[in-house]
Scaffold this motif. Structure first.
Motif, short mmCIF file in Angstrom:
data_model
loop_
_atom_site.label_atom_id
_atom_site.label_comp_id
_atom_site.label_asym_id
_atom_site.label_seq_id
_atom_site.Cartn_x
_atom_site.Cartn_y
_atom_site.Cartn_z
N MET A 252 4.96 4.85 0.20
CA MET A 252 4.49 3.78 -0.70
C MET A 252 5.65 3.24 -1.54
O MET A 252 5.90 2.06 -1.62
N ARG A 253 6.40 4.26 -2.15
CA ARG A 253 7.50 3.84 -3.00
C ARG A 253 8.57 3.14 -2.15
O ARG A 253 9.09 2.09 -2.51
N LYS B 225 8.32 1.61 0.70
CA LYS B 225 7.86 0.30 1.18
C LYS B 225 8.02 -0.75 0.10
O LYS B 225 8.58 -1.82 0.33
N LEU B 226 7.57 -0.39 -1.10
CA LEU B 226 7.64 -1.35 -2.21
C LEU B 226 9.09 -1.69 -2.50
O LEU B 226 9.46 -2.86 -2.65
N PHE B 227 9.90 -0.64 -2.54
CA PHE B 227 11.31 -0.84 -2.85
C PHE B 227 11.99 -1.72 -1.80
O PHE B 227 12.66 -2.69 -2.12
N LYS C 46 10.67 -3.87 0.25
CA LYS C 46 10.17 -5.25 0.22
C LYS C 46 10.81 -6.03 -0.93
O LYS C 46 11.33 -7.12 -0.75
N LEU C 47 10.78 -5.41 -2.10
CA LEU C 47 11.33 -6.10 -3.28
C LEU C 47 12.83 -6.34 -3.10
O LEU C 47 13.34 -7.42 -3.43
N SER D 167 10.45 0.48 -8.99
CA SER D 167 9.44 0.84 -7.98
C SER D 167 9.09 2.32 -8.06
O SER D 167 7.95 2.71 -7.81
N PHE E 238 6.68 2.58 -11.01
CA PHE E 238 5.43 1.89 -10.65
C PHE E 238 4.60 2.76 -9.68
O PHE E 238 3.41 2.98 -9.87
N SER E 239 5.34 3.29 -8.67
CA SER E 239 4.64 4.11 -7.67
C SER E 239 4.06 5.35 -8.29
O SER E 239 2.96 5.78 -7.95
#
Ligand code: ADP
Length: 479
Positions: A1-2, A4-6, A8-9, A72, A75-76
């Motif tokens: 999750m972390r 992926k978010l990282f 993408k950003l 991230s 946030f995660s």
């Protein structure tokens, strides 16, 4: 999750940065080409600027990526906490989660999730205690209660239901009702209720030696449709309630028997009174040979009516708990003396011997002297009544550990074993005609039993037909 978010950003950030650098590079090259310089100098300047833009791009990209990674990660972590909290909530644990970090949208989300959890926890707790309460009530009810679902499976029943319908203790929940309940009348009512019929009532009788009667009520259960909060048309199950009415039916029968007995007791003397009064009015008044005899018959029947009425009133007073009882130490010897003296007059006429044997050290009893006299007198009167000429009546008394027992024995006609249990019932007589003939009401022993029980004692009989009877009663000793 972390990750992926990282990624993408970072991709978006680096792309935007690259686009910006590319635009700056084009603008810088265009500006440099405007200067009036030779081509080689211009190329050198453009390469120089491009290199700097590249260095700046790499530095800013690295810094940005680091910042994004940090963001991230935090946030995660917060999202994971929310996820754990929701899983906990699903498992029925409604402890709120801690609100940490900046006051952003995620914090607002946590706050509202906490409020929802609190409300949900409260609702579930109150539903749980409501269910426990209902279940405890249903289980402790003396009425049998059973719940059947729409597929005709027995999903709930209490102990009384199992006892009444003989359901095996190991019968599990959710079995087809037809396999568990063997009573066809109950099954019929259940099926009718599941079809939606209301207010279904019936009666069943159980047991072989000791019959028990039950009123059965079956009602459909209609679940509420959550979407439009309307009660559904088709029942989602049925509830059966079994109510023990054995005692009620017995009392009904006792009342009916009582009314019939009383009417009968009154009818015989009333018919005689009416008949002889009419005979007298029809001319027998002038018949000097018989008129006095007729009047005596009328008087005797009226006296019988008065005796029945008196005994009935007495019994009613005792049964309503309105009997006046003045408890105190009473000498049994005094009571026996007084009663035997009264009985002696009638006994002598029949040549019956009456003997009393009371130990001199007999302790006093705790009783009401008037009521005790009534009991003993009744037993002595019966003994005289049912003992043939030349018989013998004996009165004995003896002290036990806590009570004094008084016994009246006679050498009379005796009572068949089958009747011995019933002679203490109202109006029960072994030979009704004989009892009436000698002025009996059939209520004497019933009154005696009630009095003895009111005084805290017991009365019983032993008898043999043709040899005699022995009535004995015990009364607690005075302290
Ligand atoms: P009753 O007015 O008929 O005597 P009781 O209630 O006193 O009514 O007695 C009920 C019945 O018990 C009598 O009708 C009689 O059949 C029987 N019974 C009572 N005492 C004796 C006794 N000593 N010997 C034989 N039978 C008795």
């Amino acid at each position: 999750m972390r990750a992926k978010l990282f990624s993408k950003l970072t991709l978006i950030y680096v792309s935007l940065l690259a686009l910006l650098c590319f635009a700056v590079d084009i603008a810088a090259e265009r500006d440099l080409r405007q200067f009036d310089l030779n081509r080689q100098v211009q190329d050198a300047l453009v390469s120089n600027v491009r290199l700097r833009i590249l260095i700046i791009f790499l530095c800013v990209a690295a810094l940005g990526a680091a910042a994004l990674l940090l963001f991230s990660m935090r946030f995660s972590a917060r999202v994971r906490k929310i996820q754990e909290f929701l899983t906990r909530m699903g498992a029925g644990e409604f402890r709120p989660m801690s609100v940490e970090g900046p006051h952003d949208d995620l914090t607002l989300l946590i706050e509202s999730a906490n409020a929802t959890a609190e409300r949900l926890g409260h609702t579930i707790r109150s539903l749980g205690s409501e269910r426990d309460r209902s279940s405890a009530i249903l289980r402790s009810m003396v009425e049998g209660v059973g719940v059947i679902d729409a597929r005709e499976h027995l999903v709930f029943w209490n102990r009384a239901f199992a006892d009444i319908l003989n359901i095996a203790p190991d019968a599990g929940d959710g079995q087809p009702v037809i396999e568990v309940v063997r009573n066809t009348a109950v099954l019929k009512l259940i099926r009718a209720a599941l079809k939606g019929e209301d207010a279904l009532k019936g009666n069943i009788t159980t047991g072989i030696v000791q019959l028990r009667m039950f009123a059965v009520t079956a009602a459909p259960v209609r679940a509420t449709d959550a979407a439009n909060s309307q009660i559904g048309e088709k029942p989602s199950g049925a509830v059966v309630v079994l109510h023990d009415v054995t005692e009620l039916r017995r009392l009904e029968r006792v009342r009916q028997d009582f009314v019939a007995n009383v009417s009968h007791e009154f009818k015989t003397p009333l018919t005689a009174i009416q008949g002889f009064a009419e005979t007298l009015l029809g001319g027998a008044l002038e018949d000097h040979k018989n008129n006095r005899r007729f009047l005596e018959i009328i008087r005797d029947h009226a006296a019988q009516l008065a005796r029945v009425t008196d005994d009935l009133l007495k019994l009613a007073r005792i049964e309503a708990g309105k009997l006046e009882v003045q408890l105190g130490p009473v000498s049994v010897a005094d009571v026996v003396d007084l009663c035997t003296e009264t009985a002696l007059l009638r006994a002598q006429r029949k040549g019956i011997v009456v003997e009393a044997e009371i130990p001199p050290d007999l302790p006093p009893v705790r009783a009401d002297a008037r009521l005790l006299r009534e009991v003993l007198q009744n037993l002595l009167d019966n003994a005289v009544q049912y003992t043939p000429l030349g018989g013998k009546i004996e009165v004995h008394a003896e002290a036990g550990p806590c009570e004094v027992t008084v016994a009246v024995s006679d050498t009379g006609i005796g009572i068949p074993l089958a009747d011995q249990e019933r002679i203490f019932e109202r109006f029960y007589r072994v030979d009704a005609a004989r009892s009436r003939e000698v002025g009996g009401t059939g209520l004497g022993l019933s009154i005696a039993r009630h009095i003895v029980e009111t005084l805290g004692g017991k009365i019983s009989v032993e008898s043999e037909v043709g040899r005699g009877s022995r009535f004995s009663f015990s009364i607690p000793k005075a302290a």
